[in-house]
Scaffold this motif. Structure first.
Motif, mmCIF file in Angstrom:
data_model
loop_
_atom_site.group_PDB
_atom_site.id
_atom_site.type_symbol
_atom_site.label_atom_id
_atom_site.label_comp_id
_atom_site.label_asym_id
_atom_site.label_seq_id
_atom_site.Cartn_x
_atom_site.Cartn_y
_atom_site.Cartn_z
ATOM 1 N N HIS A 13 -31.906 93.671 -17.940
ATOM 2 C CA HIS A 13 -32.583 93.685 -19.241
ATOM 3 C C HIS A 13 -32.906 92.262 -19.692
ATOM 4 O O HIS A 13 -34.002 91.981 -20.194
ATOM 5 N N TYR A 14 -31.930 91.378 -19.525
ATOM 6 C CA TYR A 14 -32.176 89.979 -19.896
ATOM 7 C C TYR A 14 -33.280 89.372 -19.036
ATOM 8 O O TYR A 14 -34.103 88.588 -19.518
ATOM 9 N N GLY A 15 -33.297 89.741 -17.769
ATOM 10 C CA GLY A 15 -34.344 89.245 -16.882
ATOM 11 C C GLY A 15 -35.726 89.662 -17.346
ATOM 12 O O GLY A 15 -36.678 88.870 -17.299
ATOM 13 N N ASP A 28 -39.113 77.704 -24.203
ATOM 14 C CA ASP A 28 -37.853 77.274 -24.818
ATOM 15 C C ASP A 28 -37.021 78.476 -25.248
ATOM 16 O O ASP A 28 -35.793 78.490 -25.079
ATOM 17 N N GLU A 29 -37.695 79.480 -25.805
ATOM 18 C CA GLU A 29 -36.977 80.690 -26.220
ATOM 19 C C GLU A 29 -36.402 81.427 -25.014
ATOM 20 O O GLU A 29 -35.285 81.957 -25.075
ATOM 21 N N ALA A 30 -37.171 81.442 -23.909
ATOM 22 C CA ALA A 30 -36.681 82.091 -22.697
ATOM 23 C C ALA A 30 -35.464 81.366 -22.145
ATOM 24 O O ALA A 30 -34.476 81.986 -21.731
ATOM 25 N N HIS A 31 -35.518 80.035 -22.157
ATOM 26 C CA HIS A 31 -34.389 79.241 -21.680
ATOM 27 C C HIS A 31 -33.161 79.448 -22.564
ATOM 28 O O HIS A 31 -32.030 79.580 -22.081
ATOM 29 N N ARG A 35 -29.295 80.870 -21.706
ATOM 30 C CA ARG A 35 -28.075 80.138 -22.064
ATOM 31 C C ARG A 35 -27.142 80.985 -22.918
ATOM 32 O O ARG A 35 -25.914 80.791 -22.884
ATOM 33 N N ASN A 36 -27.700 81.934 -23.672
ATOM 34 C CA ASN A 36 -26.886 82.767 -24.554
ATOM 35 C C ASN A 36 -26.463 84.092 -23.919
ATOM 36 O O ASN A 36 -25.808 84.909 -24.579
ATOM 37 N N MET A 37 -26.828 84.304 -22.672
ATOM 38 C CA MET A 37 -26.452 85.548 -22.012
ATOM 39 C C MET A 37 -24.935 85.662 -21.897
ATOM 40 O O MET A 37 -24.253 84.672 -21.612
#
Length: 246
Positions: A13-15, A28-31, A35-37
């Motif tokens: 899902h995160y992918g 930047d939002e994707a990065h 980092r927050n996963m």
């Protein structure tokens, strides 16, 4: 997702979210999402972000992503090549050359580009610049004919990803004989006008070939399907099913 549907997001899902943000140019939002996963991102997630860096030409973020991918997949030549292409697109020839040198030092080799097409039950194989096929002369004649028509339609060869800082004419010649173009030209001269052309390639299709095949599908009225190592591309009437994001 957890609150409304009582589903706990997985790495897949995160992918998907990273891929969507990347497509929208929100790198930047994707990065930040990676980092927050709550779990470690795998190579697929980082690869989606690297692909977005290629599309949006973000070399700085691509370098950070590449470090993660090297740890996860140190053997994967495709990641090195993709970063090298990002540098080449931004005319950073020295950095692109360093990536290729690093591959050589680590013994990582990019497999040669190869495409296959089946006609009348026989599979025909083409390599870049291949001239060993019995119909080689007719294949290249067909490519020349198509190139002239494409240029009339506004085609300009995309030479950004050619590694070395060489003359544009030499780059165009190099791009003009990629294996998928040879396979498609062979399909055009060997099948009836209504036949769908289906090609399989072992590497990711390059930007120039992608643009060229879109134009070829429009010029010839043919539907062309190319399966590269990343996805299916279905070309028809001058457009591709991937919407130019792959």
């Amino acid at each position: 997702m957890d609150r409304v549907f009582s589903l706990t997001p997985t790495v897949e899902h995160y992918g998907c979210m990273v891929d969507l943000l990347g497509r929208a140019g929100l790198l930047d939002e994707a990065h930040q999402m990676i980092r927050n996963m709550p779990m470690e991102a795998n190579a697929i997630v980082w690869g989606a972000l690297l692909g977005a860096c290629r599309i949006h030409r973000d070399t700085q973020l691509a370098e950070l992503v590449m470090k993660q991918l090297i740890e996860l997949e140190p053997w994967n030549s495709g990641n090195y090549v993709l970063l090298s292409n990002i540098y080449s697109t931004n005319l950073k020839w020295d950095e692109a050359a360093k990536i290729r040198l690093s591959m050589n030092e680590k013994g990582i080799q990019k497999p040669p580009g190869c495409s296959w097409i089946e006609v009348d039950g026989i599979v025909h194989e083409f390599l870049v610049g291949d001239k060993y096929h019995p119909l080689s002369e007719k294949i290249y004649a067909k490519l020349d004919e198509l190139t002239k028509k494409m240029k009339v339609a506004g085609y300009i060869p995309t030479t950004d990803n050619v590694l070395f800082d060489i003359e544009e004419e030499e780059k165009e010649h190099f791009l003009g004989c990629h294996s998928e173009k040879l396979a498609i030209a062979f399909g055009l001269i060997s099948t009836p006008p209504t036949t769908v052309i289906r090609v399989v390639k072992n590497l990711r299709v390059c930007g120039d070939c992608h643009m060229a095949i879109k134009l070829i599908s429009n010029i010839t009225g043919r539907e062309i399907t190319v399966r590269d190592n990343n996805r299916f591309h279905c070309f028809s009437e001058g457009s591709c099913s991937c919407n130019d994001y792959w």
